[in-house]
Scaffold this motif. Structure first.
Motif, PDB file in Angstrom:
ATOM      1  N   LYS A 199       1.065  -1.203  -0.182  1.00 57.32           N
ATOM      2  CA  LYS A 199      -0.282  -0.056  -0.323  1.00 57.32           C
ATOM      3  C   LYS A 199       0.665   1.053   0.365  1.00 57.32           C
ATOM      4  O   LYS A 199       1.931   1.351   0.598  1.00 57.32           O
ATOM      5  CB  LYS A 199      -0.751   0.189   1.318  1.00 57.32           C
ATOM      6  N   ALA A 200       0.239   3.209  -0.547  1.00 55.67           N
ATOM      7  CA  ALA A 200       1.147   3.305  -0.060  1.00 55.67           C
ATOM      8  C   ALA A 200       1.931   3.732   0.969  1.00 55.67           C
ATOM      9  O   ALA A 200       1.216   3.865   1.853  1.00 55.67           O
ATOM     10  CB  ALA A 200       0.751   4.778  -0.464  1.00 55.67           C
ATOM     11  N   ARG A 201       2.864   3.973   0.771  1.00 52.46           N
ATOM     12  CA  ARG A 201       4.176   4.401   1.575  1.00 52.46           C
ATOM     13  C   ARG A 201       4.253   3.018   2.908  1.00 52.46           C
ATOM     14  O   ARG A 201       4.474   3.669   3.951  1.00 52.46           O
ATOM     15  CB  ARG A 201       3.979   5.820   2.203  1.00 52.46           C
ATOM     16  N   LYS A 202       3.930   1.934   3.109  1.00 50.99           N
ATOM     17  CA  LYS A 202       3.850   0.896   3.530  1.00 50.99           C
ATOM     18  C   LYS A 202       4.363   0.161   3.342  1.00 50.99           C
ATOM     19  O   LYS A 202       5.548  -0.168   2.174  1.00 50.99           O
ATOM     20  CB  LYS A 202       2.454   0.023   3.623  1.00 50.99           C
ATOM     21  N   ASP A 203       5.731  -0.210   5.060  1.00 57.13           N
ATOM     22  CA  ASP A 203       6.618  -1.248   4.674  1.00 57.13           C
ATOM     23  C   ASP A 203       6.291  -2.349   4.883  1.00 57.13           C
ATOM     24  O   ASP A 203       5.377  -3.334   5.340  1.00 57.13           O
ATOM     25  CB  ASP A 203       6.743  -0.635   5.542  1.00 57.13           C
ATOM     26  N   ILE A 204       6.212  -3.243   3.523  1.00 56.61           N
ATOM     27  CA  ILE A 204       6.492  -4.576   3.627  1.00 56.61           C
ATOM     28  C   ILE A 204       7.194  -6.228   4.356  1.00 56.61           C
ATOM     29  O   ILE A 204       7.183  -7.296   3.945  1.00 56.61           O
ATOM     30  CB  ILE A 204       5.286  -5.616   2.237  1.00 56.61           C
ATOM     31  N   GLY A 205       8.327  -5.585   5.039  1.00 54.14           N
ATOM     32  CA  GLY A 205       9.705  -6.169   5.284  1.00 54.14           C
ATOM     33  C   GLY A 205       8.612  -7.562   5.653  1.00 54.14           C
ATOM     34  O   GLY A 205       9.808  -8.369   5.275  1.00 54.14           O
ATOM     35  N   LYS A 206       7.381  -7.310   6.226  1.00 53.48           N
ATOM     36  CA  LYS A 206       7.637  -8.807   6.901  1.00 53.48           C
ATOM     37  C   LYS A 206       6.848 -10.381   6.722  1.00 53.48           C
ATOM     38  O   LYS A 206       7.615 -11.104   6.266  1.00 53.48           O
ATOM     39  CB  LYS A 206       6.727  -8.883   8.752  1.00 53.48           C
ATOM     40  N   ALA A 207       6.380  -9.304   5.847  1.00 52.61           N
ATOM     41  CA  ALA A 207       5.904 -10.549   4.482  1.00 52.61           C
ATOM     42  C   ALA A 207       7.637 -10.682   3.465  1.00 52.61           C
ATOM     43  O   ALA A 207       7.244 -11.787   3.385  1.00 52.61           O
ATOM     44  CB  ALA A 207       4.666  -9.966   3.804  1.00 52.61           C
ATOM     45  N   VAL A 208       7.666  -9.779   3.538  1.00 53.65           N
ATOM     46  CA  VAL A 208       8.841  -9.938   2.236  1.00 53.65           C
ATOM     47  C   VAL A 208      10.082 -10.937   2.442  1.00 53.65           C
ATOM     48  O   VAL A 208      10.519 -11.654   1.847  1.00 53.65           O
ATOM     49  CB  VAL A 208       9.295  -8.481   1.592  1.00 53.65           C
ATOM     50  N   LYS A 209      10.332 -10.711   4.023  1.00 52.34           N
ATOM     51  CA  LYS A 209      11.095 -11.399   4.527  1.00 52.34           C
ATOM     52  C   LYS A 209      10.460 -12.688   4.930  1.00 52.34           C
ATOM     53  O   LYS A 209      11.391 -14.111   4.453  1.00 52.34           O
ATOM     54  CB  LYS A 209      11.689 -10.852   5.948  1.00 52.34           C
ATOM     55  N   LYS A 210       9.585 -13.207   5.024  1.00 54.65           N
ATOM     56  CA  LYS A 210       9.267 -14.417   5.073  1.00 54.65           C
ATOM     57  C   LYS A 210       9.072 -14.665   4.080  1.00 54.65           C
ATOM     58  O   LYS A 210       9.831 -16.278   4.106  1.00 54.65           O
ATOM     59  CB  LYS A 210       7.412 -14.239   5.774  1.00 54.65           C
ATOM     60  N   MET A 211       9.467 -14.255   2.539  1.00 54.67           N
ATOM     61  CA  MET A 211       9.106 -15.012   1.526  1.00 54.67           C
ATOM     62  C   MET A 211      10.613 -15.272   1.159  1.00 54.67           C
ATOM     63  O   MET A 211      11.434 -16.611   0.963  1.00 54.67           O
ATOM     64  CB  MET A 211       8.669 -13.824   0.589  1.00 54.67           C
ATOM     65  N   MET A 212      11.293 -14.729   1.752  1.00 57.52           N
ATOM     66  CA  MET A 212      12.858 -14.647   1.419  1.00 57.52           C
ATOM     67  C   MET A 212      13.020 -16.290   2.339  1.00 57.52           C
ATOM     68  O   MET A 212      14.222 -16.829   1.804  1.00 57.52           O
ATOM     69  CB  MET A 212      13.382 -13.890   1.484  1.00 57.52           C
ATOM     70  N   ALA A 213      12.453 -16.514   3.181  1.00 57.56           N
ATOM     71  CA  ALA A 213      13.142 -16.896   4.129  1.00 57.56           C
ATOM     72  C   ALA A 213      12.882 -18.043   3.263  1.00 57.56           C
ATOM     73  O   ALA A 213      13.173 -20.003   3.976  1.00 57.56           O
ATOM     74  CB  ALA A 213      12.880 -17.338   5.808  1.00 57.56           C
ATOM     75  N   ARG A 214      11.688 -18.828   3.004  1.00 56.65           N
ATOM     76  CA  ARG A 214      10.942 -20.231   2.436  1.00 56.65           C
ATOM     77  C   ARG A 214      11.752 -20.830   0.717  1.00 56.65           C
ATOM     78  O   ARG A 214      10.766 -21.450   0.501  1.00 56.65           O
ATOM     79  CB  ARG A 214       9.632 -19.846   2.409  1.00 56.65           C
ATOM     80  N   ILE A 215      11.517 -19.064  -0.043  1.00 56.47           N
ATOM     81  CA  ILE A 215      11.503 -19.233  -1.544  1.00 56.47           C
ATOM     82  C   ILE A 215      13.229 -20.164  -1.590  1.00 56.47           C
ATOM     83  O   ILE A 215      14.633 -20.001  -0.998  1.00 56.47           O
ATOM     84  CB  ILE A 215      11.684 -18.245  -1.968  1.00 56.47           C
ATOM     85  N   PRO A 216      13.221 -21.436  -1.740  1.00 56.27           N
ATOM     86  CA  PRO A 216      14.501 -22.348  -2.666  1.00 56.27           C
ATOM     87  C   PRO A 216      15.085 -20.717  -3.460  1.00 56.27           C
ATOM     88  O   PRO A 216      14.962 -21.077  -4.332  1.00 56.27           O
ATOM     89  CB  PRO A 216      13.948 -23.663  -3.501  1.00 56.27           C
ATOM     90  N   ASP A 217      17.056 -21.459  -3.262  1.00 60.19           N
ATOM     91  CA  ASP A 217      17.274 -20.836  -4.246  1.00 60.19           C
ATOM     92  C   ASP A 217      17.122 -21.268  -5.567  1.00 60.19           C
ATOM     93  O   ASP A 217      17.892 -21.001  -6.612  1.00 60.19           O
ATOM     94  CB  ASP A 217      19.073 -21.109  -3.670  1.00 60.19           C
TER      95      ASP A 217
END
Length: 313
Positions: A199-217
Motif C-alpha cells: 500500500k502507499a508508503r507502507k513497509d511490507i518487510g515482514k511479508a517479504v522477509k518471510k518469503m525470502m526465508a522460504r523460497i528455495p535458491d
C-alpha cells in the motif's frame, strides 16, 4: 528517474587493450568548441543529438525535434542557462538524458523521450571518428551487484518486491498445482513472475522477509527487493538473484536541482564506492594517457584538427 552507473574505458581496436583515462576534460573541450556546422552533423535515428555542459560535472545529452530549441543550441553564444530560461520551475526537458561524468565512471539518467545509454556511447565514438581517431573505441562497463539475503533482511523498510522462478524451483509446481494446471498446460511456460506491491508508503518487510526465508535458491532467476535504510534514505533495488546494475532514483522535477541530487546520491551510495574501487584497481585495464585523445582536452585544438581533416578530404 533512474540514475545508473557505468565505468568507462578506451579500447585499442587492434589489440583490444583497455585504457582507463578521465574523459571529463575531453567532453568539456568538445562542449566549449563553438562551430554550429560541426555540432549539427551528429544524429541518431534521423534526429539531431547534442551534448551540452550543465552545472559542474553534469552534461545534458539531448535528442530533439523542436526547431526552436535546435536554433538555441546552434547559436554562437549558446548556453545551458539559455535553455533553462524557457522552462517553468517544475518543467523538465522531456528529451534530455543527464550524464554525470567522474574520472573513471559516469552516472546516466534518461527521461522518457530522451536518447539512451547506447546512443551516448555511439555519440562519443562518432565524435572520436570526426576528429580522425579511429584506433580507439569508447566503451561503457555497467557496475553490477548482487546483494545477499542477509543485507536485505537487515533493511528496516521494504517496498515493492519481485520474484521470478523457473520450473526447477519447487514453488513453480506449487503454483501450477494450486491453479489446477497439468504438466501439458504448463509445458511452454518458461518462468513465473510474482510482484508484491505495498500500500502507499507502507513497509511490507515482514511479508517479504518471510518469503525470502522460504523460497528455495534453485530455479530462482530473479529476486528484487526495493528497500531503504539510514545509508539509503531513498528506495534502492537490491538484486538477490541475478545481477542488477548499481543505480539510484532521482525524484526532483527541477532542472536546477538535478546536479546537486546526483552528487548526493553518489556520496551516499556505499555499493557504488566499492564498484568504483574495483574498476579502478582492475588489472585488466591499464591506467594511462591516450595521447591522440588527450590532445583534444583543450578546446583550441579542435579548430586546427578539423581544418586539417577537411583539407585532407
Amino acid at each position: 528517474m533512474k540514475l545508473s552507473y557505468y565505468g568507462y574505458v578506451f579500447t585499442e581496436v587492434k589489440t583490444g587493450v583497455k585504457y582507463r583515462m578521465p574523459i571529463k576534460n575531453f567532453i568539456q573541450a568538445f562542449c566549449q568548441f563553438k562551430d554550429p556546422n560541426y555540432k549539427n552533423k551528429f544524429t541518431h535515428n534521423g534526429e539531431h543529438i547534442f551534448l551540452l555542459h550543465g552545472p559542474g560535472d553534469l552534461y545534458l545529452f539531448i535528442q530533439t525535434r523542436s526547431k526552436e530549441v535546435i536554433k538555441k543550441i546552434n547559436s554562437q553564444d549558446t548556453s545551458v542557462g539559455e535553455i533553462y530560461d524557457v522552462l517553468d520551475k517544475d518543467e523538465m526537458l522531456g528529451f534530455a538524458s543527464y550524464v554525470f561524468v567522474m574520472d573513471s565512471y559516469l552516472g546516466f539518467a534518461s527521461t522518457t523521450m530522451a536518447p539512451r545509454l547506447a546512443s551516448f556511447g555511439n555519440f562519443i565514438n562518432d565524435v572520436l571518428s570526426s576528429i580522425g581517431i579511429t584506433e580507439y573505441q569508447f566503451n561503457l562497463i555497467p557496475f553490477l551487484h548482487q546483494a545477499t539475503k542477509a543485507e536485505a533482511m537487515s533493511m528496516p523498510f521494504i517496498g515493492k518486491s519481485t520474484i521470478q522462478i523457473n520450473k526447477s524451483n519447487d514453488f513453480f509446481d506449487d503454483i501450477a498445482n494450486y491453479l489446477g494446471g497439468s504438466a501439458d498446460e504448463f509445458e511452454d511456460v518458461d518462468s513465473l513472475e510474482i510482484v508484491i506491491e505495498p500500500k502507499a508508503r507502507k513497509d511490507i518487510g515482514k511479508a517479504v522477509k518471510k518469503m525470502m526465508a522460504r523460497i528455495p535458491d534453485e530455479g530462482l532467476e530473479k529476486l528484487v527487493v526495493r528497500a531503504k535504510d539510514d545509508l539509503h534514505p531513498s528506495l534502492i533495488d537490491l538484486y538477490l538473484a541475478g545481477n542488477g546494475i548499481v543505480a539510484d532514483n532521482i525524484n526532483t522535477r527541477d532542472e536546477r536541482e538535478i546536479a546537486t541530487k546526483i552528487r548526493e546520491k553518489i556520496t551516499n551510495n556505499s555499493v557504488l564506492k566499492k564498484k568504483v574501487i574495483e574498476h579502478e584497481q582492475d588489472e585488466a585495464i591499464k591506467q594511462g594517457n591516450v595521447e591522440s585523445i588527450s590532445k583534444f582536452c583543450d578546446a583550441g585544438s579542435w579548430s586546427s584538427a578539423l581544418s586539417d581533416l577537411q583539407e585532407n578530404d
